[in-house]
Scaffold this motif. Structure first.
Motif, PDB file in Angstrom:
ATOM      1  N   VAL A 129       0.968  -1.277   0.016  1.00 10.29           N
ATOM      2  CA  VAL A 129      -0.005  -0.047  -0.002  1.00 10.29           C
ATOM      3  C   VAL A 129       0.936   1.181  -0.112  1.00 10.29           C
ATOM      4  N   GLN A 130       2.092   0.997   0.795  1.00  8.78           N
ATOM      5  CA  GLN A 130       2.877   2.230   0.641  1.00  8.78           C
ATOM      6  C   GLN A 130       3.384   2.640  -0.728  1.00  8.78           C
ATOM      7  N   LYS A 133       0.245   3.743  -3.304  1.00  5.29           N
ATOM      8  CA  LYS A 133      -0.406   4.851  -2.511  1.00  5.29           C
ATOM      9  C   LYS A 133      -0.430   6.030  -3.662  1.00  5.29           C
ATOM     10  N   GLU A 134       0.644   6.575  -4.255  1.00 10.40           N
ATOM     11  CA  GLU A 134       0.591   7.754  -5.013  1.00 10.40           C
ATOM     12  C   GLU A 134      -0.105   7.487  -6.343  1.00 10.40           C
ATOM     13  N   ILE A 137      -3.786   7.473  -5.350  1.00 10.16           N
ATOM     14  CA  ILE A 137      -4.348   8.691  -4.827  1.00 10.16           C
ATOM     15  C   ILE A 137      -4.619   9.663  -6.278  1.00 10.16           C
ATOM     16  N   SER A 176      -5.889   2.977   7.882  1.00 12.25           N
ATOM     17  CA  SER A 176      -5.448   3.476   6.656  1.00 12.25           C
ATOM     18  C   SER A 176      -6.611   4.246   5.746  1.00 12.25           C
ATOM     19  N   LEU A 180      -6.304   7.530   4.024  1.00 11.59           N
ATOM     20  CA  LEU A 180      -6.507   7.700   2.544  1.00 11.59           C
ATOM     21  C   LEU A 180      -7.696   8.472   1.757  1.00 11.59           C
ATOM     22  N   HIS A 183      -7.262  11.552   0.748  1.00 10.79           N
ATOM     23  CA  HIS A 183      -7.074  11.917  -0.781  1.00 10.79           C
ATOM     24  C   HIS A 183      -8.010  11.049  -1.747  1.00 10.79           C
ATOM     25  N   VAL A 185      -8.916   8.108  -1.747  1.00 14.40           N
ATOM     26  CA  VAL A 185      -9.001   6.525  -1.741  1.00 14.40           C
ATOM     27  C   VAL A 185      -9.719   5.837  -0.773  1.00 14.40           C
TER      28      VAL A 185
END
Ligand code: NDP
Length: 279
Positions: A129-130, A133-134, A137, A176, A180, A183, A185
């Motif tokens: 997920v890290q 993520k970008e 998003i 999370s 998230l 953003h 998500v």
């Protein structure tokens, strides 16, 4: 227009079981899919099943990778984005219960079983997920984690570490999700009950042993009130529901239990699975 047309879904653990069923459904409903697992032969089988339903090969990216490694995770994310241009849906499904080499169960299992169980069911989800993520998003995408009925409030004296890893995953889903959704998500999860997959085989049980356990559970209402153990597609449909913003947009950070009613009674835990196999 198909339900997931224009969407790109990465489904971990799609070389078998629930992940394979989800990948097939996503592809059939218009998504471009990245399928993955360590076993190249089984991954080919998933690819074949998807193509059998008339999906063009260019909509499928198959990556053999160990999802606990950083290198494997980087290839999953980078190759998906390179081939399809973006990532909309991440299904963290790869996982399982691990056995102690000495055959011990519960809290007496070697601590390496605890470490390895947490690594695949929990740590790999956090690190993937890290990394994803970008991209999620950018697309205002969806994350669906595959947890387990075993994460519930009852104790499990046999698969203790497995239940602990999935309970930790549920907490990650909740926390999370709050981070998230700021953003755009969404993060949710599904908690399956016992499901007919390669799960038991991956633990080292022969298929005949799993058939015996399933038949026992299906004939005992305190184990499976619905009288049936789930098919992978039953769980995959919940994953698709949670990935479909037109259907589930207001569900945030939840785990949907799909277990045929088993967790309402939890009679399975009144029987030691190892005794069922011996009988
Ligand atoms: P399967 O054994 O059929 O599938 C597990 C998948 O995870 C396989 O594709 C396997 O691929 C993949 N996997 C496991 N370890 C790794 C790894 N290190 N790297 C990459 N892929 C990996 O079992 P299920 O379909 O049942 O399991 C899917 C999820 O459902 C799991 O998270 C499980 O905990 C959960 N679940 C299952 C239940 C059940 O009764 N079946 C009940 C509740 C939850 P490969 O072997 O090719 O690496």
């Amino acid at each position: 227009m198909a339900r997931f047309s224009g969407k790109v879904a990465l489904i971990t653990g799609s070389s078998n079981g629930i992940g394979r069923a989800a990948a097939i459904l996503f592809a059939q409903q218009g998504a471009k899919v990245t399928i993955t697992g360590r076993n190249a032969e089984r991954l080919k089988e998933t690819r074949h099943e998807i193509k059998k339903s008339g999906i063009p090969a260019e909509n499928i990216l198959a990556i053999v990778a160990d999802v606990i490694t950083d290198e494997g995770q980087m290839r999953l994310i980078n190759d998906t984005v390179r081939k399809f241009g973006h990532l909309d849906i991440l299904v963290n499904n790869a996982g399982g219960a691990l056995m102690d080499a000495q055959g011990r169960v519960g809290m007496d299992q070697d601590i390496s079983v605890f470490d390895n169980t947490m690594q695949i069911n929990m740590r790999s989800v956090v690190t993937l997920v890290q990394k994803a993520k970008e991209h999620l998003i950018k697309s205002k995408g969806e994350i669906i984690n595959v947890s387990a009925m075993a994460a519930g409030h009852h104790g499990d004296p046999i698969a203790t570490f497995y239940g602990m890893s999935k309970a930790a995953l549920d907490q990650f889903t909740r926390s999370s999700a709050i981070s998230l959704i700021q953003h755009g998500v969404r993060v949710n999860s599904v908690s399956p009950g016992f499901t007919k997959t390669g799960f038991g085989e991956a633990m080292g049980f022969p298929p005949i042993a799993m058939k015996k356990v399933i038949s026992f559970y299906e004939s005992h209402k305190e184990c499976a009130p619905s009288g049936a153990i789930a098919q992978p597609g039953d769980i995959a449909q919940v994953i698709l529901f949670l990935a479909d913003r037109t259907m589930s947009s207001y569900i945030i950070g939840q785990s949907i239990i799909a277990d045929g009613g088993s967790s309402l009674v939890m009679g399975m835990h009144a029987h030691d699975m190892l005794d069922i196999l011996k009988a």
